[in-house]
Design an enzyme around this catalytic site. Structure first.
Site, PDB file in Angstrom:
ATOM      1  N   ARG A 164       0.807  -4.821  -8.366  1.00  0.00           N
ATOM      2  CA  ARG A 164       0.438  -5.204  -7.386  1.00  0.00           C
ATOM      3  C   ARG A 164      -1.280  -6.591  -7.983  1.00  0.00           C
ATOM      4  O   ARG A 164      -1.395  -5.780  -8.511  1.00  0.00           O
ATOM      5  CB  ARG A 164      -0.135  -4.947  -6.165  1.00  0.00           C
ATOM      6  CG  ARG A 164       0.450  -4.820  -5.017  1.00  0.00           C
ATOM      7  CD  ARG A 164       0.238  -4.149  -4.067  1.00  0.00           C
ATOM      8  NE  ARG A 164      -1.096  -3.638  -3.443  1.00  0.00           N
ATOM      9  CZ  ARG A 164      -2.063  -3.461  -2.612  1.00  0.00           C
ATOM     10  NH1 ARG A 164      -1.043  -3.840  -1.210  1.00  0.00           N
ATOM     11  NH2 ARG A 164      -2.635  -3.197  -2.428  1.00  0.00           N
ATOM     12  N   THR A 187      -4.033 -10.956  -4.937  1.00  0.00           N
ATOM     13  CA  THR A 187      -3.690 -11.573  -3.723  1.00  0.00           C
ATOM     14  C   THR A 187      -2.480 -10.478  -2.684  1.00  0.00           C
ATOM     15  O   THR A 187      -1.675 -10.589  -2.064  1.00  0.00           O
ATOM     16  CB  THR A 187      -2.303 -12.497  -4.370  1.00  0.00           C
ATOM     17  OG1 THR A 187      -1.339 -11.596  -5.005  1.00  0.00           O
ATOM     18  CG2 THR A 187      -3.271 -13.474  -4.830  1.00  0.00           C
ATOM     19  N   ASP A 227      -5.912   4.172  -4.869  1.00  0.00           N
ATOM     20  CA  ASP A 227      -5.097   4.168  -5.530  1.00  0.00           C
ATOM     21  C   ASP A 227      -4.228   5.342  -6.192  1.00  0.00           C
ATOM     22  O   ASP A 227      -5.112   5.802  -6.764  1.00  0.00           O
ATOM     23  CB  ASP A 227      -5.905   3.376  -6.912  1.00  0.00           C
ATOM     24  CG  ASP A 227      -4.735   2.794  -7.517  1.00  0.00           C
ATOM     25  OD1 ASP A 227      -4.260   3.510  -7.753  1.00  0.00           O
ATOM     26  OD2 ASP A 227      -5.525   1.510  -7.582  1.00  0.00           O
ATOM     27  N   ASP A 281      -4.165   5.855 -10.292  1.00  0.00           N
ATOM     28  CA  ASP A 281      -5.899   6.211 -10.712  1.00  0.00           C
ATOM     29  C   ASP A 281      -6.353   7.057 -10.291  1.00  0.00           C
ATOM     30  O   ASP A 281      -6.455   7.974 -11.596  1.00  0.00           O
ATOM     31  CB  ASP A 281      -6.728   5.303  -9.918  1.00  0.00           C
ATOM     32  CG  ASP A 281      -6.389   3.644 -10.713  1.00  0.00           C
ATOM     33  OD1 ASP A 281      -5.847   3.654 -11.432  1.00  0.00           O
ATOM     34  OD2 ASP A 281      -7.971   2.858 -10.323  1.00  0.00           O
TER      35      ASP A 281
HETATM   36  C1  PRP Z   1       0.804   0.307  -5.702  1.00  0.00           C
HETATM   37  C2  PRP Z   1       2.035   0.944  -5.501  1.00  0.00           C
HETATM   38  C3  PRP Z   1       3.133   0.910  -5.087  1.00  0.00           C
HETATM   39  C4  PRP Z   1       2.284  -0.367  -4.430  1.00  0.00           C
HETATM   40  C5  PRP Z   1       2.463  -0.498  -2.942  1.00  0.00           C
HETATM   41  O1  PRP Z   1       1.150   0.357  -7.014  1.00  0.00           O
HETATM   42  O2  PRP Z   1       2.227   2.343  -6.832  1.00  0.00           O
HETATM   43  O3  PRP Z   1       3.476   0.086  -5.879  1.00  0.00           O
HETATM   44  O4  PRP Z   1       0.755  -0.735  -5.346  1.00  0.00           O
HETATM   45  O5  PRP Z   1       1.806  -1.256  -2.116  1.00  0.00           O
HETATM   46  P1  PRP Z   1       2.624  -2.828  -1.917  1.00  0.00           P
HETATM   47  O6  PRP Z   1       3.754  -1.991  -0.992  1.00  0.00           O
HETATM   48  O7  PRP Z   1       1.300  -3.439  -1.048  1.00  0.00           O
HETATM   49  O8  PRP Z   1       3.297  -4.196  -2.834  1.00  0.00           O
HETATM   50  P2  PRP Z   1      -0.258  -0.790  -7.903  1.00  0.00           P
HETATM   51  O9  PRP Z   1       0.852  -2.630  -8.534  1.00  0.00           O
HETATM   52  O10 PRP Z   1      -0.994  -0.895  -7.766  1.00  0.00           O
HETATM   53  O11 PRP Z   1       0.159  -0.608  -9.630  1.00  0.00           O
HETATM   54  P3  PRP Z   1       0.159   0.964 -10.226  1.00  0.00           P
HETATM   55  O12 PRP Z   1       1.217   2.041 -10.151  1.00  0.00           O
HETATM   56  O13 PRP Z   1      -0.201   1.153 -11.725  1.00  0.00           O
HETATM   57  O14 PRP Z   1      -1.183   1.421  -9.402  1.00  0.00           O
HETATM   58  N1  URA Z   2      -1.543   1.804  -3.994  1.00  0.00           N
HETATM   59  C1  URA Z   2      -2.262   2.103  -3.727  1.00  0.00           C
HETATM   60  O1  URA Z   2      -2.038   3.052  -4.725  1.00  0.00           O
HETATM   61  N2  URA Z   2      -3.116   2.665  -2.189  1.00  0.00           N
HETATM   62  C2  URA Z   2      -3.042   1.613  -1.374  1.00  0.00           C
HETATM   63  O2  URA Z   2      -2.886   2.535  -0.170  1.00  0.00           O
HETATM   64  C3  URA Z   2      -1.622   0.404  -1.616  1.00  0.00           C
HETATM   65  C4  URA Z   2      -1.076   0.493  -3.180  1.00  0.00           C
END
Ligand code: PRP
Ligand code: URA
Length: 220
Positions: free
Chosen positions: A115, A119, A213, A216
């Site tokens: 993500r 945005t 997150d 993280d």
């Molecule tokens: C997080 C999560 C999903 C996404 C959810 O990943 O693991 O993939 O956000 O959000 P959405 O439904 O609004 O798309 P992120 O892109 O933060 O990356 P990460 O897995 O590296 O934490």
């Molecule tokens: N990604 C996460 O890890 N947590 C949230 O709440 C949304 C996106």
């Protein structure tokens, strides 16, 4: 404001795990901002195991007769088709071990979607999937379903690779109502299995109350 209960009115293609006391206790542990990484990983893994088991409960079976060592036949069943996992990186990779614990030598593909923090829109960077994925049931892995953008993009990638929509099962720890509606309405033949549906999203499109997150907290 505290939030504990959930009521959901989604279609038959959405399965929410029964809100047992155990599940609520595990979710409480991983939501707690005071929970350190070791415990976060341990208790997340416990919930992931419940999700994987429920995913496997939803795979079709065919009749299979076996002879037992007592010399008697038993009319049982066996899984109908082959499966694979696909994790949405990075956070989805946390669910791979839980799948491997249940399905020993399962093939696992990867889709890197991140993500954009400004945005909140998903960006696709990379996809590496088993060559014969179009013949398999796919357990799609991502612990967080917020706006639904990342999951929708991952499903598009799977469909482009010939996976049939009704052979996709999406396994997810925490969903927002918006995300679950977006995914289940756009792809009604696909199944979503989630542990919990939260109240909503905050101004940064994070799930609330959520757990922050996931990637993280699990990996860093
Ligand atoms: C997080 C999560 C999903 C996404 C959810 O990943 O693991 O993939 O956000 O959000 P959405 O439904 O609004 O798309 P992120 O892109 O933060 O990356 P990460 O897995 O590296 O934490
Ligand atoms: N990604 C996460 O890890 N947590 C949230 O709440 C949304 C996106």
């Amino acid at each position: 404001m505290a939030s504990t209960s959930q009521n959901h009115q989604y279609g038959e293609n959405v399965i929410v795990l029964p809100p047992t006391a155990q599940l609520q206790a595990l979710l409480t542990l991983i939501r707690d901002e005071k929970t350190h990484r070791g415990d976060f990983v341990f208790y997340s893994d416990r919930i992931i195991r419940l999700l994987v088991e429920e995913g496997l409960n939803n795979l079709p079976v065919v009749p299979k007769e076996v002879r037992t060592p007592t010399g008697v036949d038993f009319n049982g069943v066996s899984f109908e088709g082959r499966i694979c996992g696909v994790s949405i990186m990075r956070a989805g990779e946390a669910m791979e071990a839980g799948l491997r614990d249940c399905c020993r030598s399962v093939r696992i593909g990867k889709i890197l979607i991140q993500r954009d923090e400004e945005t909140t829109l998903p960006k696709l960077f990379y996809a590496k999937l088993p060559e014969d994925i179009s013949d398999r049931f796919v357990l799609l892995l991502d612990p967080m379903l917020a706006t639904g953008g990342s999951c929708l993009k991952a499903i598009e990638v799977l469909l482009e690779h010939g996976v049939k929509e009704d052979k996709i099962l999406f396994l997810n720890l925490i969903a927002s109502p918006l995300g679950i509606q977006a995914v289940s309405q756009r792809f009604p033949k696909m199944k979503t299995i989630t542990a919990w549906v939260d109240a909503g999203l905050d101004e940064h499109a994070y799930i609330t109350p959520g757990l922050g997150d996931f990637g993280d907290r699990y990996f860093l």
